[in-house]
Motif scaffolding. Structure first.
Motif, mmCIF file in Angstrom:
data_model
loop_
_atom_site.group_PDB
_atom_site.id
_atom_site.type_symbol
_atom_site.label_atom_id
_atom_site.label_comp_id
_atom_site.label_asym_id
_atom_site.label_seq_id
_atom_site.Cartn_x
_atom_site.Cartn_y
_atom_site.Cartn_z
ATOM 1 N N GLU A 188 40.485 45.682 32.578
ATOM 2 C CA GLU A 188 39.374 45.052 31.874
ATOM 3 C C GLU A 188 39.308 43.546 32.101
ATOM 4 O OE1 GLU A 188 40.221 46.027 27.873
ATOM 5 O OE2 GLU A 188 39.965 48.199 28.132
ATOM 6 N N LEU A 189 40.264 42.970 32.847
ATOM 7 C CA LEU A 189 40.356 41.523 32.961
ATOM 8 C C LEU A 189 39.569 41.015 34.164
ATOM 9 C CD1 LEU A 189 44.134 41.154 32.081
ATOM 10 C CD2 LEU A 189 42.158 41.052 30.561
ATOM 11 N N ALA A 190 39.064 39.781 34.027
ATOM 12 C CA ALA A 190 38.131 39.266 35.035
ATOM 13 C C ALA A 190 38.673 38.086 35.813
ATOM 14 C CB ALA A 190 36.816 38.849 34.352
ATOM 15 N N THR A 191 39.774 37.464 35.387
ATOM 16 C CA THR A 191 40.319 36.310 36.103
ATOM 17 C C THR A 191 41.804 36.507 36.334
ATOM 18 O OG1 THR A 191 40.930 35.010 34.152
ATOM 19 C CG2 THR A 191 38.644 34.832 34.924
ATOM 20 N N ASP A 194 43.779 35.473 33.297
ATOM 21 C CA ASP A 194 43.822 36.499 32.264
ATOM 22 C C ASP A 194 44.873 37.558 32.589
ATOM 23 O OD1 ASP A 194 41.827 35.246 30.886
ATOM 24 O OD2 ASP A 194 40.214 36.520 31.653
ATOM 25 N N HIS A 331 42.277 42.934 42.848
ATOM 26 C CA HIS A 331 40.952 43.413 42.440
ATOM 27 C C HIS A 331 40.095 42.255 41.939
ATOM 28 C CE1 HIS A 331 37.922 46.174 41.017
ATOM 29 N NE2 HIS A 331 38.053 45.756 39.771
ATOM 30 N N VAL A 332 40.689 41.356 41.143
ATOM 31 C CA VAL A 332 39.958 40.202 40.625
ATOM 32 C C VAL A 332 39.501 39.309 41.778
ATOM 33 C CG1 VAL A 332 40.222 38.032 39.352
ATOM 34 C CG2 VAL A 332 41.016 40.173 38.354
ATOM 35 N N LYS A 335 36.640 40.935 43.647
ATOM 36 C CA LYS A 335 35.373 40.786 42.926
ATOM 37 C C LYS A 335 34.841 39.359 43.046
ATOM 38 C CE LYS A 335 36.479 42.339 38.831
ATOM 39 N NZ LYS A 335 36.308 42.783 37.422
ATOM 40 N N ARG A 336 35.758 38.391 42.996
ATOM 41 C CA ARG A 336 35.338 37.002 43.137
ATOM 42 C C ARG A 336 34.743 36.751 44.524
ATOM 43 N NH1 ARG A 336 39.937 32.660 42.262
ATOM 44 N NH2 ARG A 336 39.864 33.608 40.172
#
Length: 559
Positions: A188-191, A194, A331-332, A335-336
């Motif tokens: 669920e984390l985006a950075t 995090d 994964h982060v 996505k970035r």
């Protein structure tokens, strides 16, 4: 029948019968056939395999502490009667009892093919509730003779062993739950920040962990400032300065495998490490943060007060959590990168046709950006007499006319795979051959100019406003094309004398006229009709240049 007599610290002796034809594993994990609950025993420590000619062979499975046979360290050996095998803190005596009679009820919960053997003496028989007259021989007793009441009469050592096993199972259950929770939380984390914070927060739940430490690699291969978290917040003020052993960092980063330190001062791997001594650490675990071949840094946890706080299965769980964190970071970052590509694609689509913009984004690694000399056909288009017309219109009407006009012109440009360099008031500058060069660049530029004149003529027929008239100039030649500007504001453009010539031709073009230079005509001769005009004088040139007019009215619908 062969058997193992197992002696462990603080445990009652156990006897296991070895049945023919079935291999066994020995280790600390509950999945083994023979479970030895001690931190000195690896999760899968050794294997017992039956020999075709009879007897058994024991093999070390790459354990941390190895195995010893009669006091000698060995990797593998065929066992002989009365051999003593040391596995961590346990001693396993191999016996081939022959025809001696013993009681062999099947132990509850043991793997299929493994029987627990109880050596029956007059005293132990009485403890089990089996009457044995003094001096009478020992005889086999059916398993049903050992009643539930006999279990309650088990010696204190056996009860303590059961309690240890229960505690070990509870700890393994907690660790497995932690792995599951980490997996769910990281998704669920985006950075990256995090991910690091959340994992450090959760690994502090591992029993014995007093502080956690994360170091991420920077773009140059060095480490970013570390992130440190303590199990109890007040520990951060009283804890010694965080000094992470370079020996551990090097071992984890170069080897790519987790490291378990059960006793820092006695560990020969780090005996020469001054930083290990200064850190005050007693027990520690360290694991790499990586995904595939990509390395992002390390995770580290330790205990400052107690040795032997972490067992091999703790390291297994910690390594799995670090691996999950590595995948989450990957994964982060992916996505970035996708988000950045979308931003770049949107920016490119301002001046490139969508197919070319997508091609540039997909092949970004192969592009040579920053300004290259290349042959380009430059097209300028400018509305004639627009300033006096705009003075008679409201500002919002002027903006509306320009937006509509530029919308049509950009669509035609992208249709012929040209590059929109920039808007210039009521004009525009276009490139053919940058960033990608093709053999028909000049032809596509001329065809675009013709379509632009046809489109404006069509608009003038349908709209109730003063008509628009445009002049177009086209020139072909080498320019410097690429991203030019400041780091925070880059534009893809072309500069050079050949750009200036195209601009001068546009200024000379009459309303509804297309002018092309001799270099452009040389590229399109035989493909489009053209009429040679008198050489013209352009600003910046001492000599006159040849110029050609491209007729376009024949392309009007119905002409």
């Amino acid at each position: 029948m062969p058997r193992l007599v197992i002696h462990g610290p603080g445990e009652a002796p156990r006897v296991f019968e070895l049945l023919e034809g079935r291999a066994l594993t020995i280790g600390r994990a509950q999945t083994n056939d023979i479970v030895l609950l001690d931190t000195s025993v690896s999760r899968r420590h050794a294997a017992l395999n039956p020999l075709a000619a009879g007897g058994w062979r024991i093999t070390d499975l790459g354990s941390s502490n190895g195995i010893q046979i009669n006091g000698t360290v060995m990797r593998e050996i065929d066992l002989k009667n009365e051999d003593e095998v040391s596995v961590g803190g346990y001693t396993l005596r191999y016996e081939e009892p022959g025809d001696r009679v013993i009681v062999t009820p099947v132990g509850a919960g043991l793997p299929e093919g493994v029987s627990q053997v109880l050596k029956l003496t007059p005293s132990s028989a009485g403890a089990l509730g089996i009457p044995t007259p003094a001096g009478a021989p020992l005889v086999p007793v059916p398993a049903s003779s050992v009643t539930r009441s006999s279990a309650s009469a088990a010696p204190p050592g056996a009860r303590e062993n059961s309690q240890e096993r229960i505690r070990a199972l509870e700890r393994e259950n907690q660790l497995l739950k932690l792995v599951y929770r980490v997996g769910r939380a990281l998704g669920e984390l985006a950075t990256v920040e995090d991910v690091v914070e959340r994992v450090l927060e959760m690994v502090l739940e591992i029993e014995g962990v007093e502080r956690g430490y994360a170091m991420l690699l920077d773009e140059k291969g060095g480490f970013q400032p570390a992130v440190i978290r303590y199990r109890r917040h007040h520990d951060s003020a009283s804890a010694p300065q965080m000094i992470l052993s370079q020996s551990i960092i090097r071992r984890v980063m170069e080897g790519g495998a987790p490291v378990l330190v059960q006793d820092a001062r006695a560990d020969a791997r780090f005996s020469a490490s001054e930083s290990m001594v200064l850190s005050g650490m007693q027990s520690a675990m360290c694991a790499p943060l990586k995904s595939g071949q990509r390395s992002f840094g390390i995770f580290y946890v330790d205990n400052l007060s107690k040795r032997g706080m972490f067992a091999p299965e703790d390291l297994d769980v910690f390594a799995v959590i670090a691996a999950q964190a590595g995948l989450a970071i990957d994964h982060v970052l992916a996505k970035r990168e996708v988000a950045q590509q979308i931003i770049r694609l949107n920016a490119l689509e301002r001046f490139l046709s969508p197919p070319i913009a997508r091609k540039i984004t997909a092949e970004a690694a192969n592009l040579r950006l920053g300004g290259d000399n290349q042959k380009v056909t430059v097209l300028f288009a400018d509305i004639r007499g627009f300033t006096p017309m705009a003075e008679a219109m409201r500002p919002e009407e002027v903006v509306g006319v320009l937006n509509e006009y530029f919308g049509y012109m950009a669509d035609l440009l992208f249709k012929h795979e040209g590059t929109l360099d920039k808007f210039l008031g009521d004009g525009l500058m276009c490139l053919f051959g940058a960033p990608f060069s093709r053999d028909d660049d000049a032809a596509r530029a001329v065809r675009t100019a013709i379509d632009m004149q046809v489109q404006v003529a069509e608009l003038n027929r349908d709209l109730k406003r003063p008509p628009l008239h445009i002049g177009i100039g086209i020139n072909t030649g080498p320019v410097v094309a690429g991203y030019i500007g400041a780091p925070r504001r880059l534009d893809y453009t072309a500069i050079g004398d050949n750009v200036n010539i195209a601009s001068r031709l546009t200024s000379l073009a009459q309303p509804d006229q297309i002018l092309a230079s001799a270099s452009t005509f040389a590229e399109i001769e035989g493909k489009f009709s053209a009429r040679r005009l008198e050489p013209v004088k352009v600003r910046g040139r001492t000599e006159r240049i040849e110029v050609y007019e491209i007729p376009w009215h024949e392309f009007l619908p119905g002409e």
